[in-house]
Design a protein around this motif. Structure first.
Motif, PDB file in Angstrom:
ATOM      1  N   TYR A  10      33.917  32.271  46.971  1.00 22.36           N
ATOM      2  CA  TYR A  10      35.192  32.235  47.684  1.00 22.36           C
ATOM      3  C   TYR A  10      36.263  31.589  46.806  1.00 22.36           C
ATOM      4  O   TYR A  10      37.400  32.050  46.767  1.00 22.36           O
ATOM      5  CB  TYR A  10      35.024  31.476  49.001  1.00 22.36           C
ATOM      6  N   PHE A  13      37.339  34.046  44.148  1.00 23.36           N
ATOM      7  CA  PHE A  13      38.170  35.075  44.768  1.00 23.36           C
ATOM      8  C   PHE A  13      39.591  34.565  45.000  1.00 23.36           C
ATOM      9  O   PHE A  13      40.569  35.266  44.703  1.00 23.36           O
ATOM     10  CB  PHE A  13      37.545  35.535  46.092  1.00 23.36           C
ATOM     11  N   LEU A  17      42.930  35.967  43.196  1.00 21.27           N
ATOM     12  CA  LEU A  17      44.014  36.432  44.054  1.00 21.27           C
ATOM     13  C   LEU A  17      45.320  35.715  43.703  1.00 21.27           C
ATOM     14  O   LEU A  17      46.385  36.336  43.662  1.00 21.27           O
ATOM     15  CB  LEU A  17      43.652  36.212  45.519  1.00 21.27           C
TER      16      LEU A  17
END
Length: 86
Positions: A10, A13, A17
């Motif tokens: 996570y 990610f 992003l």
């Protein structure tokens, strides 16, 4: 504050992003506002030519390249701050 349950995938990610959104925002601002054209300047980190591995039945091409600019770094920093807050 509540700790995020996602863990390392996570976090990666969220950082990716942040880098993508920072780069996109820098390109948009740099293209439309003349004074902010410095935001589009990017530095290439990586290999100029990929490595080829020919195994006679399969050819493997390995290469990695990063284009880093000011806004992508700011996006990564903002993403890490948001990850720690929530």
């Amino acid at each position: 504050m509540k700790k995020t349950e996602g863990g390392t995938p996570y976090f990666i990610f969220i950082v990716l992003l942040g880098a993508i959104s920072g780069t996109l925002l820098g390109d948009i601002l740099g293209n439309h506002i003349e004074a902010l054209s410095v935001l589009k300047l990017s530095y290439q980190i990586g290999m100029d030519t990929p490595i080829l591995l020919n195994l006679k039945f399969m050819v493997l091409t390995i290469g990695l390249n990063f284009n880093v600019n000011i806004m992508s770094i700011l996006g990564i920093i903002l993403a890490i701050i948001i990850y720690r807050k929530f």
